[in-house]
Design a protein around this motif. Structure first.
Motif, mmCIF file in Angstrom:
data_model
loop_
_atom_site.group_PDB
_atom_site.id
_atom_site.type_symbol
_atom_site.label_atom_id
_atom_site.label_comp_id
_atom_site.label_asym_id
_atom_site.label_seq_id
_atom_site.Cartn_x
_atom_site.Cartn_y
_atom_site.Cartn_z
ATOM 1 N N ASN A 137 43.529 41.439 42.955
ATOM 2 C CA ASN A 137 42.037 41.587 42.796
ATOM 3 C C ASN A 137 41.692 42.881 43.275
ATOM 4 O OD1 ASN A 137 41.946 39.013 41.754
ATOM 5 N ND2 ASN A 137 41.437 38.078 43.567
ATOM 6 N N ILE A 191 34.443 40.716 44.210
ATOM 7 C CA ILE A 191 35.176 41.112 43.108
ATOM 8 C C ILE A 191 36.007 39.970 42.341
ATOM 9 C CG2 ILE A 191 34.969 43.258 44.114
ATOM 10 C CD1 ILE A 191 38.038 42.660 44.944
ATOM 11 N N SER A 192 35.790 39.062 42.898
ATOM 12 C CA SER A 192 36.684 37.979 42.106
ATOM 13 C C SER A 192 35.978 36.523 42.033
ATOM 14 C CB SER A 192 37.934 37.639 42.616
ATOM 15 O OG SER A 192 38.149 37.111 43.890
ATOM 16 N N GLU A 220 29.108 43.161 47.259
ATOM 17 C CA GLU A 220 30.016 42.892 46.181
ATOM 18 C C GLU A 220 30.852 41.639 46.375
ATOM 19 O OE1 GLU A 220 29.119 45.867 47.047
ATOM 20 O OE2 GLU A 220 28.247 46.931 45.613
ATOM 21 N N PHE A 232 40.080 45.980 40.915
ATOM 22 C CA PHE A 232 38.780 46.234 41.262
ATOM 23 C C PHE A 232 39.058 47.731 41.491
ATOM 24 C CE2 PHE A 232 35.652 47.732 44.303
ATOM 25 C CZ PHE A 232 34.537 47.501 43.889
#
Lengths: 458, 338
Positions: B158, B220-221, B218, B162
């Motif tokens: 991931n 990210i997954s 954030e 990203f």
């Protein structure tokens, strides 16, 4: 105080008091010169060693004792910039590390098992203690049965299981039980035993042997087996505790002790089998040993735990800990066999020939002449296997059995105790426990070696 | 979720052979009198043993809820701690009845492994932990950063995705275990630590000065975590699925473990249907009509379960965020009981 004659002859009447040896040859200084600073290389090594000690010991002592936290209820106690070991964490998790998830109100049973084991083991290990025969009978035959009943709760209905698979006249038995015992089964059992005794006696009578002693031997076997079934089936009113909820040091010791105790006789048989002149026995022993030595223990455990149920018919599901125990025992037996074979090979051929010339049979020769010598020769190797077996027990974590280390790792994940020092404290504690056991075994083996004087001074 | 890549290969290979071999799970559970529940070997807040040696956590409580629904007694659960590697095998071999081991719902697991995900008990996602004094406010400012992560997990992939998608430079410093990773981050070997946000909250407790670090906003997954059952047993699948729905509906209607008894007298038709004073919805599932009442009474609604294990009052201090009810801007939504 000397006599002086007129003619000037001088005769000393007593010895001059000897001068002390030069300072440089006695005392601490000399010892150090001899042992620590006897050359350039040794001086350098000594300095290196001292530097290492200075570097390692004070921080460890400071972490474990001086800066350590001793009291507290949760992680708050062990937070801070200069905090050492978090002992309250060990205190809070201590019973889990010993008993795992064993029900708290039943833990006295584990205590009894531990205490009984110690009481029986100590006299067994002290070589001068009398009544070795009775003691080993108690430890190797009675203790496992008692420990099994205490730890699991007994009443496992073994008789019904056996009825389903064996027995001469199964139709006689009902399924009614009294105190966990099935009267029908016992009737069946006695009859089966008698039939077997008669068969054994009959065969030996035909062959011209001693029919009575054969029948008695078979009878003794059935009596022994009957006592075990009786003990395991009898309802002592103990609550059932599944092996799933065992854990901690209890599981480590159960696996290690079972592995050690069963791998020894199995290993001896395998080693003898491998050196046998009978081709089939030899081939089977070689296949067994090489198979188990060729497979990693992790694979064995994983297969026994997760793959086996896929192949077994549904409903047949042996206990998880039992599966691991069998795997560990067979695995260590293969290693033990090779250690013992090393000992057998070190015995000069003359010993075999001597024994045979005395008219001893093969078993007598092995039991009286060869094995006692061979086994004492390989004590270091045997103890090596035991120690590595003890440490290998931690591998059962991968099949979800929580041994001492597994329980510790689970304790780390409690958010109530998550601190920067929890991990170090836990592993320090685990290190101390493992060291105590392994060092104990190693010292005891040295003691036995000295007593048996195995390092023959040729 | 330490999803070792090899898990896929291994579980995939054996996943196909065991499907459908078992008898109805509900009948088995009823006859043996307890539920065998697969949990982790220790994940803070989700399944970990407490000081008394009892399993606690969100995943653990969910299994207790299923036991309350099926057997009427939340204590009739036995737990099997499983590693990430052997969790699917254990479910397929029938060793466990439910896998409640914060497992991410993905298409490959749902289809080719012969498993069914019954819902989402926790919406997780991968985040970043960073020192406050780095003055970084967004993950997009992380160009050139060194990232601490665990080897062989999807977290590593991931991160790679990203940073590549955002055309940023980075350096991965990977370790074998979570403990090593957090120690490395704490000692300053890397700028950022990344794992799932629930994991970040737990690992943060192990830092020397937790307050010097912040979690970037954030995510990210997507890591929807949920309970898993075997393919091919629709009745059991329904029971486990509706256990979670009952908990979410319970929170929506304000039914808690404390007021559940009073709610039996409620006149609100929605409440009456859920506590079982109206309708016979348990019959459709093959269990008692008071199934949802037992869940809410003995284990509590979803919010109680969340607060007790990972919520703001626990050391983990995880805000509800995406796990809030849909009425409060979160994602937890359940079909109605009627």
């Amino acid at each position: 105080m000397s006599l002086t004659f007129d003619d000037g002859t001088f005769i000393r009447s007593e010895l001059v008091t000897p001068l002390p040896p030069p300072k440089r040859n006695i005392g601490a200084v000399a010892w150090m010169r001899e042992n620590l600073f006897s050359g350039v290389l040794n001086t350098l090594l000594t300095l290196f060693g001292i530097a290492l000690l200075v570097l390692v010991v004070p921080p460890v002592v400071r972490f474990l004792f001086i800066d350590a936290v001793w009291e507290g209820q949760n992680r708050e106690a062990c937070l801070g910039p200069e905090v050492g070991a978090c002992w309250p964490f060990i205190k809070a998790k201590f019973s889990q590390l010993i008993y795992g998830f064993y029900p708290a109100d039943q833990r006295w049973r584990v205590d009894i098992v531990f205490a009984l084991g110690a009481v029986l083991l100590v006299p067994l290990m002290v070589l001068d203690w009398p009544m070795k025969r009775l003691n080993s009978f108690l430890f190797f035959a009675v203790y496992p049965v008692v420990a099994f009943v205490l730890l699991t709760g007994g009443n496992i209905d073994l008789s019904n299981f056996m009825l389903g698979h064996a027995g001469v006249i199964p139709f006689m038995s009902g399924t009614d039980t009294v105190m966990g015992l099935n009267p029908g089964f016992w009737l069946d059992y006695v009859l089966t035993a008698l039939v077997f005794c008669a068969i054994a006696g009959g065969i030996l009578a035909l062959l011209g042997g001693n029919a009575m002693s054969a029948a008695r031997g078979v009878g003794m076997f059935f009596v022994g087996l009957g006592i075990i079934i009786l003990m395991w089936d009898f309802d002592f009113g103990l609550q059932k505790v599944e092996t799933r909820s065992w854990g901690g040091l209890l599981v480590t010791l159960v696996i290690a002790v079972t592995g050690i105790v069963t791998s020894m006789p199995l290993g001896i048989l395998l080693a003898l089998g491998r050196r046998s002149h009978m081709p089939i026995v030899r081939l089977l022993s070689v296949i067994f040993i090489e198979f188990w030595r060729g497979v990693p223990l992790i694979t064995v455990l994983f297969f026994a735990t997760y793959m086996l149920p896929l192949f077994l018919p549904s409903g047949v599901n042996p206990d998880g800990l039992l599966r691991a125990l069998v795997g560990v025992a067979l695995f260590s037996a293969a290693y033990m066999a090779e250690v013992i074979r090393g000992g057998l090979q070190a015995i000069p051929k003359g010993q075999y020939e001597g024994a045979m010339s005395m008219g001893l049979g093969w078993w007598q020769m092995m039991r009286l002449i060869i094995l006692p010598q061979a086994l004492t020769l390989v004590i270091p190797g045997i103890v090596n296997s035991f120690i590595s077996l003890f440490k290998d027990t931690t591998l059962v974590l991968i099949v979800s059995i929580f041994d001492f280390l597994g329980q510790l790792r689970a304790a780390f994940t409690d958010p109530n105790w998550a601190t920067p020092v929890t991990l170090y404290t836990g592993f320090a504690f685990a290190g101390i426990i493992y060291f105590l056991f392994c060092f104990g075994m190693s010292r005891y083996s040295l003691f036995v070696e000295r007593r048996l004087n195995t390092s023959h001074r040729h | 979720m330490k999803r070792l890549i090899s898990t896929f290969a291994f579980a995939g290979a054996f996943g196909l052979c065991a499907v459908g071999a078992q008898a109805a799970t509900l009948d088995q559970v009823k006859s043996k009198g307890f539920i065998q529940c697969g949990v982790s070997q220790g994940l803070p807040g989700f399944s970990n043993p407490n000081d008394k040696g009892e399993w606690t956590g969100l995943d653990v409580d969910f299994c207790r809820a299923v036991a309350a629904a099926v057997l009427g007694d939340a204590s009739k659960v036995k737990f099997t701690p499983l590693s990430a590697k052997d969790r699917f095998t254990a479910l397929q071999s029938g060793d466990i009845d439910i896998l409640s081991r914060n497992t991410t719902w993905t298409i490959s697991r749902d289809t080719s492994l012969g498993l069914n995900f019954t819902g989402v008990t926790y919406y997780d996602g991968q985040g970043f932990l960073i020192r406050k004094d780095k003055n970084v406010n967004s993950a997009l400012e992380l160009s050139g950063a060194s990232v601490c992560t665990q080897t062989g997990t999807t977290t590593e992939q991931n991160v790679a995705d990203f940073f590549r998608a955002n055309k940023m430079e980075y350096e991965v410093i990977a370790f074998a275990t979570a403990d090593e990773t957090i120690k490395a981050y704490d000692s300053g070997r890397c700028d950022v630590y990344t794992t799932d946000r629930s994991g970040l909250a737990a690992e943060r407790l192990k830092l020397t000065n937790p307050d010097d670090h912040i979690v970037l906003s954030e995510i990210i997954s997507k890591e929807p975590l949920g309970p898993v059952v075997r393919h091919g047993d629709d009745q059991w699948f329904d029971i486990v699925k509706w256990t979670l729905f009952a908990q979410v509906n319970g929170e929506e209607l304000g039914i808690t473990s404390k007021n559940a008894d009073e709610m039996l007298k409620s006149e609100n038709p929605e409440v009456k249907r859920i506590v079982g004073t109206e309708g016979k919805f348990g019959e459709g599932l093959g269990i008692g009509n008071d199934w949802a009442f037992q869940i809410l009474k003995q284990v509590g609604n979803y919010g109680e379960m969340y607060d007790r294990n990972v919520g703001p009052d626990t050391p983990l201090k995880l805000a509800r965020g995406t796990n809030a009810l849909w009425t409060k801007g979160g994602l937890q939504y359940a079909p109605p009981i009627r």
